[in-house]
Scaffold this motif. Structure first.
Motif, short mmCIF file in Angstrom:
data_model
loop_
_atom_site.label_atom_id
_atom_site.label_comp_id
_atom_site.label_asym_id
_atom_site.label_seq_id
_atom_site.Cartn_x
_atom_site.Cartn_y
_atom_site.Cartn_z
N GLY A 137 30.32 70.14 19.72
CA GLY A 137 29.75 71.33 19.11
C GLY A 137 30.60 72.57 19.25
O GLY A 137 30.34 73.58 18.59
N THR A 138 31.60 72.54 20.11
CA THR A 138 32.46 73.71 20.30
C THR A 138 33.75 73.63 19.52
O THR A 138 34.50 74.60 19.46
CB THR A 138 32.79 73.89 21.79
OG1 THR A 138 33.59 72.79 22.23
CG2 THR A 138 31.52 73.96 22.63
N GLY A 139 34.07 72.47 18.94
CA GLY A 139 35.30 72.34 18.18
C GLY A 139 35.96 71.00 18.37
O GLY A 139 35.34 70.03 18.83
N THR A 140 37.25 70.95 18.00
CA THR A 140 38.06 69.74 18.14
C THR A 140 39.00 69.91 19.33
O THR A 140 39.68 70.93 19.44
CB THR A 140 38.88 69.49 16.86
OG1 THR A 140 37.99 69.28 15.76
CG2 THR A 140 39.77 68.27 17.02
N HIS A 141 39.04 68.92 20.20
CA HIS A 141 39.86 68.99 21.41
C HIS A 141 40.92 67.89 21.35
O HIS A 141 40.60 66.73 21.08
CB HIS A 141 39.00 68.83 22.66
CG HIS A 141 37.80 69.73 22.67
ND1 HIS A 141 37.90 71.09 22.81
CD2 HIS A 141 36.48 69.46 22.51
CE1 HIS A 141 36.69 71.63 22.77
NE2 HIS A 141 35.82 70.66 22.59
N ILE A 142 42.17 68.27 21.58
CA ILE A 142 43.29 67.35 21.47
C ILE A 142 43.85 67.06 22.86
O ILE A 142 44.11 67.97 23.65
CB ILE A 142 44.41 67.94 20.58
CG1 ILE A 142 43.83 68.39 19.23
CG2 ILE A 142 45.52 66.93 20.39
CD1 ILE A 142 43.22 67.27 18.42
#
Length: 418
Positions: free
Chosen positions: A351-356
């Motif tokens: 829910g906070t974004g895309t994490h790489i």
């Protein structure tokens, strides 16, 4: 009577405690060698150098009859679980034992003297012996309860990712151990009711090589069927109960950390059963969630999956594989990676974004050149071009959020190992 003594094959962790540790795994053994010279006449007690379990809980001593030359060996257990003691002799000159050797005896924690064996001289005259004592936790005659269901070591409703499971390539070969990615300070709960039989919490050192092997903090809890649960890599002063305390399943017992041989913060959990003079890890059944209000039994674990803490009698909670990962500490995130023989880019969305993330599945460090193409995504920090990564490690690179929710978003990456 001339008495000489020396310790063999010991690691000392300070405070007079004698520990030998294997990686992550609690293993405790003491070896005491006592040399006795010629015998005199009379009856007296000969205290030995105490073979010291944690907190000096085991006492071994002899009683010698000077008239007959008979020597009796005794042990007293002032601890909180049984200990097994094995007595052997590298020299037994002009003596005979009252049974077969080596002699192995289980001594219960009852603060009473228990006879180990007796030796008698074959003829009068000079006699000597060299006795070797080995001490290990537990009673190998007890059998684990096959129907026992364990809790996962988290508070009810909390979930954490499994970074290494049973027989993992990195450090769990041949072992039924679990590593969970838990940020430092994560509350850890008891997987089963039992008694605290050993604690180490004085270390603040941890790292990814063998020089940190004996620096790991832990708490060891003994269960009613003779098994023990080992919770390792806890933070300094991170154990809640005290030695001898009884804890209940689901009760707070400590806080996770990054101490000992560990490439990053995590909790190592292992259920141990005492075999003859050794502790052996065993597979166990855990309680996990299925649907709200129901539960399932977990017998197989998959690396990379998230697992929830479930405490019976507590309210049901929402299961959601897209629950945001904790943002706090992501920049310092480091976890163990399986030995896949390749470098991988891992993308996780919440829910906070895309994490790489970058994962190195090689058994040696790598330098990786990266080229990212972000479409309709805004990075939270500078996107790296070259990254050096340790062997068998996963690290966080950056996060990104969608710029325009009405348009498609995506991420492509090209990378090469330099």
């Amino acid at each position: 009577m001339k008495v000489e003594g020396r310790f063999l094959d010991l690691y000392s962790t300070g405070g007079g405690e004698m520990h030998r540790f294997t990686k992550d795994c609690y293993k405790l053994r003491w070896v005491l060698l006592l040399l006795l010279g010629s015998l005199a006449a009379g009856l007296h007690a000969m205290p030995l150098d105490t073979a010291q379990p944690s907190r000096e809980l085991i006492d071994i001593y002899t009683l010698e009859d000077r008239a007959s030359g008979e020597v009796q060996f005794f042990a007293r257990n002032d601890g909180f679980c049984p200990y097994q003691i094995r007595v052997s002799f590298s020299e037994l000159k002009n003596y005979r034992a009252d049974g077969s050797l080596p002699r192995q005896v289980v001594v219960p924690p009852d603060h009473q003297a228990h006879q180990l064996l007796t030796i008698k001289p074959r003829v009068y005259g000079e006699a000597s012996y060299e006795a070797l004592y080995e001490i290990e936790l537990g009673d190998p005659t007890l059998r684990p309860n096959p129907d026992q269901l364990y809790l996962l070591p988290f508070r009810h409703g909390e979930r954490y990712r499994l970074s290494q499971g049973y027989n993992g390539d990195y450090s769990h070969q041949g072992r039924y151990a679990l590593d969970f990615e838990t940020p430092e300070g994560t509350p850890i709960t008891a997987v089963r009711s039992g008694v605290v039989v050993d604690i180490k919490e004085d270390s603040d050192r941890g790292g990814g090589d063998a020089s940190f092997e004996r620096e790991g903090n832990f708490v060891l809890i003994y269960h009613s069927d003779g098994t023990l649960a080992n919770y390792s890599h806890l933070r300094k002063d991170g154990v809640v109960p005290r030695l001898g305390d009884r804890v209940e399943a689901g009760e707070l017992i400590g806080y996770s950390g990054h101490t000992g041989w560990a490439v990053g913060p995590h909790l190592h959990l292992e259920i141990l059963h005492p075999g003859p003079m050794q502790l052996v890890s065993i597979p166990t059944r855990f309680l996990g969630p299925d649907e709200p209000g129901h539960a399932q039994t977990i017998t197989e674990f998959k690396t990379g999956r998230f697992y929830y803490g479930v405490h019976p009698g507590q309210p049901p909670f929402r299961l959601d594989d897209e629950v945001p990962m904790p943002e706090e500490g992501l920049s310092n995130y480091k976890a163990t990676a399986s030995a896949t023989g390749k470098v991988e880019i891992v993308r996780r969305v919440d829910g906070t974004g895309t994490h790489i993330y970058l994962k190195n599945g090689f058994r040696e460090p790598k330098e990786v050149e990266l080229k990212f193409e972000l479409r309709n995504l805004k990075p939270s920090s500078e996107v790296p071009n070259v990254v050096k990564i340790e062997a068998l490690t996963e690290i966080y690179l950056f996060s990104a959020t969608v710029v325009d929710a009405t348009r498609a978003a995506g991420c492509q990456v090209q990378y090469a190992i330099k």
